[in-house]
Write a protein that holds these residues in place. Structure first.
Motif, PDB file in Angstrom:
ATOM      1  N   MET A  21      29.477  -1.313  29.256  1.00  0.00           N
ATOM      2  CA  MET A  21      28.411  -0.681  28.639  1.00  0.00           C
ATOM      3  C   MET A  21      27.909  -1.552  27.567  1.00  0.00           C
ATOM      4  O   MET A  21      28.425  -2.069  26.714  1.00  0.00           O
ATOM      5  CB  MET A  21      29.285   0.585  28.172  1.00  0.00           C
ATOM      6  N   ALA A  22      26.472  -1.467  27.563  1.00  0.00           N
ATOM      7  CA  ALA A  22      25.869  -2.147  26.415  1.00  0.00           C
ATOM      8  C   ALA A  22      26.064  -1.786  25.261  1.00  0.00           C
ATOM      9  O   ALA A  22      26.420  -0.553  25.018  1.00  0.00           O
ATOM     10  CB  ALA A  22      24.434  -1.969  26.796  1.00  0.00           C
ATOM     11  N   ASP A  23      26.278  -2.541  24.066  1.00  0.00           N
ATOM     12  CA  ASP A  23      26.279  -2.298  22.623  1.00  0.00           C
ATOM     13  C   ASP A  23      25.221  -1.477  22.208  1.00  0.00           C
ATOM     14  O   ASP A  23      24.034  -1.436  22.427  1.00  0.00           O
ATOM     15  CB  ASP A  23      26.476  -3.364  21.840  1.00  0.00           C
ATOM     16  N   PRO A  24      25.630  -0.368  21.614  1.00  0.00           N
ATOM     17  CA  PRO A  24      24.555   0.273  20.680  1.00  0.00           C
ATOM     18  C   PRO A  24      23.991  -0.793  19.736  1.00  0.00           C
ATOM     19  O   PRO A  24      24.427  -1.851  19.488  1.00  0.00           O
ATOM     20  CB  PRO A  24      25.198   1.204  19.571  1.00  0.00           C
ATOM     21  N   ILE A  25      22.601  -0.560  19.484  1.00  0.00           N
ATOM     22  CA  ILE A  25      21.828  -1.528  18.734  1.00  0.00           C
ATOM     23  C   ILE A  25      22.487  -2.086  17.409  1.00  0.00           C
ATOM     24  O   ILE A  25      22.285  -3.130  17.152  1.00  0.00           O
ATOM     25  CB  ILE A  25      20.337  -1.332  18.588  1.00  0.00           C
ATOM     26  N   SER A  26      23.058  -0.984  16.906  1.00  0.00           N
ATOM     27  CA  SER A  26      23.663  -1.182  15.536  1.00  0.00           C
ATOM     28  C   SER A  26      24.921  -2.198  15.593  1.00  0.00           C
ATOM     29  O   SER A  26      25.465  -2.715  14.686  1.00  0.00           O
ATOM     30  CB  SER A  26      23.916  -0.041  14.899  1.00  0.00           C
ATOM     31  N   LEU A  27      25.474  -2.486  16.805  1.00  0.00           N
ATOM     32  CA  LEU A  27      26.513  -3.484  16.895  1.00  0.00           C
ATOM     33  C   LEU A  27      26.282  -4.768  17.272  1.00  0.00           C
ATOM     34  O   LEU A  27      27.013  -5.664  17.600  1.00  0.00           O
ATOM     35  CB  LEU A  27      27.593  -2.581  18.083  1.00  0.00           C
ATOM     36  N   LYS A  28      24.813  -5.068  17.531  1.00  0.00           N
ATOM     37  CA  LYS A  28      24.415  -6.513  17.462  1.00  0.00           C
ATOM     38  C   LYS A  28      24.354  -7.176  16.359  1.00  0.00           C
ATOM     39  O   LYS A  28      24.397  -6.776  15.257  1.00  0.00           O
ATOM     40  CB  LYS A  28      22.861  -6.254  18.199  1.00  0.00           C
ATOM     41  N   SER A  29      24.466  -8.710  16.613  1.00  0.00           N
ATOM     42  CA  SER A  29      24.422  -9.520  15.398  1.00  0.00           C
ATOM     43  C   SER A  29      23.233  -9.581  14.907  1.00  0.00           C
ATOM     44  O   SER A  29      22.095  -9.415  15.309  1.00  0.00           O
ATOM     45  CB  SER A  29      24.944 -10.779  15.879  1.00  0.00           C
ATOM     46  N   ILE A  30      23.031 -10.104  13.641  1.00  0.00           N
ATOM     47  CA  ILE A  30      21.722 -10.272  12.748  1.00  0.00           C
ATOM     48  C   ILE A  30      21.022 -11.201  13.533  1.00  0.00           C
ATOM     49  O   ILE A  30      19.445 -10.994  13.612  1.00  0.00           O
ATOM     50  CB  ILE A  30      21.829 -10.655  11.319  1.00  0.00           C
ATOM     51  N   ALA A  31      21.480 -12.331  14.155  1.00  0.00           N
ATOM     52  CA  ALA A  31      20.575 -13.285  14.907  1.00  0.00           C
ATOM     53  C   ALA A  31      20.298 -12.776  16.087  1.00  0.00           C
ATOM     54  O   ALA A  31      18.970 -12.774  16.312  1.00  0.00           O
ATOM     55  CB  ALA A  31      21.709 -14.451  15.373  1.00  0.00           C
TER      56      ALA A  31
ATOM     57  N   GLN B  74      16.937   3.776  11.785  1.00  0.00           N
ATOM     58  CA  GLN B  74      17.205   4.990  12.495  1.00  0.00           C
ATOM     59  C   GLN B  74      18.418   4.957  13.313  1.00  0.00           C
ATOM     60  O   GLN B  74      19.440   5.873  13.502  1.00  0.00           O
ATOM     61  CB  GLN B  74      15.926   5.489  13.337  1.00  0.00           C
ATOM     62  N   ALA B  75      18.653   3.643  14.360  1.00  0.00           N
ATOM     63  CA  ALA B  75      19.797   3.729  14.898  1.00  0.00           C
ATOM     64  C   ALA B  75      21.106   3.569  14.283  1.00  0.00           C
ATOM     65  O   ALA B  75      22.171   4.264  14.759  1.00  0.00           O
ATOM     66  CB  ALA B  75      19.500   2.479  15.973  1.00  0.00           C
ATOM     67  N   VAL B  76      21.007   2.996  13.016  1.00  0.00           N
ATOM     68  CA  VAL B  76      22.207   2.718  12.343  1.00  0.00           C
ATOM     69  C   VAL B  76      22.530   4.122  11.613  1.00  0.00           C
ATOM     70  O   VAL B  76      23.907   4.476  11.649  1.00  0.00           O
ATOM     71  CB  VAL B  76      21.725   1.675  11.130  1.00  0.00           C
ATOM     72  N   ILE B  77      21.482   4.830  11.140  1.00  0.00           N
ATOM     73  CA  ILE B  77      21.664   6.171  10.718  1.00  0.00           C
ATOM     74  C   ILE B  77      22.265   7.107  11.820  1.00  0.00           C
ATOM     75  O   ILE B  77      23.392   7.881  11.401  1.00  0.00           O
ATOM     76  CB  ILE B  77      20.412   6.772  10.078  1.00  0.00           C
ATOM     77  N   ALA B  78      22.027   7.284  12.964  1.00  0.00           N
ATOM     78  CA  ALA B  78      22.400   8.120  13.894  1.00  0.00           C
ATOM     79  C   ALA B  78      24.000   7.588  14.356  1.00  0.00           C
ATOM     80  O   ALA B  78      24.596   8.335  14.490  1.00  0.00           O
ATOM     81  CB  ALA B  78      21.427   7.797  15.294  1.00  0.00           C
TER      82      ALA B  78
ATOM     83  N   ILE C 129      11.893  -4.151  19.017  1.00  0.00           N
ATOM     84  CA  ILE C 129      12.253  -2.884  17.992  1.00  0.00           C
ATOM     85  C   ILE C 129      11.580  -3.095  16.724  1.00  0.00           C
ATOM     86  O   ILE C 129      10.975  -4.213  16.211  1.00  0.00           O
ATOM     87  CB  ILE C 129      13.664  -2.724  17.866  1.00  0.00           C
ATOM     88  N   SER C 130      11.423  -2.033  15.954  1.00  0.00           N
ATOM     89  CA  SER C 130      10.887  -2.123  14.560  1.00  0.00           C
ATOM     90  C   SER C 130      12.081  -1.860  13.614  1.00  0.00           C
ATOM     91  O   SER C 130      13.173  -1.460  14.058  1.00  0.00           O
ATOM     92  CB  SER C 130       9.764  -0.878  14.411  1.00  0.00           C
ATOM     93  N   ALA C 131      11.914  -2.217  12.633  1.00  0.00           N
ATOM     94  CA  ALA C 131      13.001  -2.168  11.419  1.00  0.00           C
ATOM     95  C   ALA C 131      13.346  -0.641  11.217  1.00  0.00           C
ATOM     96  O   ALA C 131      14.358  -0.375  10.832  1.00  0.00           O
ATOM     97  CB  ALA C 131      12.533  -2.908  10.135  1.00  0.00           C
TER      98      ALA C 131
END
Lengths: 488, 96
Positions: free
Chosen positions: A1-11, A29-33, A22-24
């Motif tokens: 399964m693909a990672d939720p976006i909030s589990l990606k690295s800063i890079a 919003q993804a991190v909040i969700a 994506i926008s900031a």
């Protein structure tokens, strides 16, 4: 399964933001969700400011649209341990003493993250006044380990480690006085860096033990840790213990420094009390470095058996002094039951502080008290000299030292109720603080039960670039940092 | 393990300005006795001629120019005061 976006690295996120994929605001919003989905089980945060984060993210998007993006952290949601001041935000130290405190100003690290465009997101749970190794000492309830919700995330920066592992932030800051960044990083399967004493300003950090405290990053990868360190490091006139140290471009240095290195294995760090699975994982890491052409040398740090005692004298002595300011007068909890001004001190402190903080204040007051100062505090300061000398002697032969971060993986909530048993969790991390050295914990495997294990690399003073390059050399050959806890 | 004989919990709690319940006193005396027992082993280290370390990297005479710069307003500085009146912190009476 693909990672939720909030589990990606800063890079990775930086590349997506740069490409306008994506926008900031979408990232925030993804991190909040994600946080709303998992926080009920993890409890990494003491408080969260969703509207503030979304406003900062919108400002980041506006900068990027205008071609004025500020670098790799612009638009990245970063959480702060609740001992680091951010103007207008709560600052509790996870204590009843500061339950209603609001920071009047930014810590220097906070100001620097804002300048770098980071989206500040949330106040992260910890042991009260950063005193503990499990985050169970928080006045607002413990944080759970995302890899096993019945277990502790480590501490004292447990919320910082757990939030990152659970995808509730993209990087976090913690503070490390005796292992409080590295040990929770190990127990939660993320990277945690304690910089050299003096590299990162302590201005705006609630003081625990001033000669040992240092702020540092938690990140998913070594490169991400280098990115955050680059943003917060450097001299600050507001911290008189801040050094005029050179701050290189740590990410660029990672590409330049390729080894091979000379790595020392201190025999005192592989003794009694080391969990067999942890020991085996660290041995495999040593074998990996050897296979990569690194020279592996056995070394000795003969005063290691005295680190724990030295630490608990110096740290509690400094804490008893630093926490004297919480007297119920100018800020913090004030007792409603005081009969006079002096009684106000006694009752406000009794009501405001939790059990572990009281224990350490009493111990610290005792070792500094008339008649015992020479026997305890002064002697501990002298042994500290010998402990530091052990490390400097070892560095004549090696570039870095390699050890386990914690002798044991995450233990169960409530399992260690005896203070001394908990203090022993720090035996591999406290020598680094006494000697003022930089050290990083990187994921190096899992126990048969699926709990993360951390490898500690200890570097030479102000040689973070080298230390991170050595850590990344290990990370490149393994995929531990890509594993995710089963929270979904 | 017995509590360390030299730890007078009432005296130390008074120095620390901490009101403790009888249960807390008994518990802390016992727990800190264990910790102090552990700490006794520091006495085995030969520290003859060893200088104490206060900071890992010695710092002396860190000077700053004495120049005025903006600070907090009175309102901001008193934002967290438990009780205030006319830009002052209110405390219980300290003189008769």
């Amino acid at each position: 399964m693909a990672d939720p976006i909030s589990l990606k690295s800063i890079a990775e996120l930086g590349a997506l933001l740069e490409a306008k994929a994506i926008s900031a605001v979408e990232l925030a919003q993804a991190v909040i969700a994600r946080t709303q989905a998992v926080e009920g089980r993890v409890h990494a945060f003491n408080s969260r400011d969703e509207s503030g984060a979304l406003a900062a993210a919108a400002a980041s998007d506006a900068r990027r649209a205008a071609g004025q993006a500020r670098g790799p952290l612009d638009g990245i949601p970063v959480g702060l341990k609740d001992v680091i001041a951010a103007a207008g935000q709560p600052l509790t130290a996870s204590s009843r003493m500061l339950a209603n405190f609001v920071s009047p100003y930014d810590a220097t690290v906070t100001a620097r993250l804002k300048e770098a465009g980071a989206v500040l997101w949330g106040r992260l749970n910890c042991d009260e006044f950063a005193m503990g190794s499990s985050t169970e000492n928080s006045a607002f309830g413990p944080t759970a380990n995302p890899w096993d919700l019945a277990r502790v995330p480590g501490g004292s920066s447990g919320g910082s480690a757990a939030a990152l592992a659970a995808g509730e932030a993209c990087a976090t800051l913690g503070s490390d006085t005796g292992g409080s960044i590295r040990q929770p990083a190990a127990l939660c399967g993320v990277v945690g860096l304690k910089p050299t004493y003096g590299l990162v300003s302590r201005y705006g950090l609630i003081a625990f033990a001033s000669s040992l405290d240092q702020i540092g990053p938690f990140a998913r990868t070594v490169e991400d840790a280098a990115t955050v360190l680059g943003a917060i490091a450097g001299h600050d006139p507001l911290d008189s213990t801040s050094f005029h140290a050179e701050v290189p471009d740590y990410r660029a240095e990672l590409k330049r420094r390729t080894g091979p290195w000379r790595l020392g294995i201190p025999k005192e760090y592989f003794g009694e009390g080391l969990d067999p699975a942890v020991g085996a994982a660290v041995e495999q890491a040593i074998a990996y470095y050897r296979a990569q052409g690194c020279e592996i040398k056995p070394v000795s740090l003969p005063h290691t058996p005295y680190c724990l005692d030295t630490y608990y004298i110096i740290a509690t002595a400094e804490a008893s002094s630093n926490l004297a300011r919480f007297d119920g007068v100018r800020y913090g909890h004030r007792s409603k039951f005081a009969t006079d001004a002096v009684d106000l001190y006694f009752k406000s402190r009794a009501e405001g502080f939790g059990a572990e903080v009281k224990r350490r204040i009493i111990l610290g007051t005792y070792v500094l008290s008339s008649g015992y100062y020479d026997a305890y505090y002064l002697r501990a300061q002298k042994v500290r000299t010998l402990i530091r000398q052990d490390f400097l002697n070892a560095y004549r032969e090696v570039d870095a030292l390699l050890t386990p971060t914690s002798p044991v993986p995450a233990f169960k909530l409530g399992e260690k109720s005896d203070p001394l048993a908990l203090y022993l969790c720090d035996i591999y991390t406290i020598g680094v603080n006494l000697a003022g050295l930089p050290a990083v914990s990187v994921p190096c495997g899992f126990t048969p039960g699926g709990l993360p294990i951390g490898l500690q690399l200890i570097g030479q003073p102000f040689q973070e670039a080298n230390l991170l390059a050595i850590a990344q050399a290990y990370e490149r050959g393994h995929d531990w940092v890509l594993r995710r806890p089963a929270l979904d | 393990m017995a509590s360390a004989p030299q730890l007078n919990i009432d005296h130390v709690a008074h120095l620390a300005r901490l009101a403790l319940s009888p249960e807390e006193k008994a518990r802390y005396a016992q727990q800190l006795g264990d910790v102090l027992h552990h700490i006794e082993q520091l006495g085995k280290v030969d520290v003859t001629g060893v200088e104490p370390t206060a900071h890992a990297f010695p710092l002396v005479n860190v000077w700053a120019e004495d120049t005025p710069r903006p600070g907090l307003t009175a309102e901001a500085a008193l934002r967290n005061a438990p009780a205030q009146r006319d830009h002052m912190v209110v405390v219980p009476k300290v003189v008769e």
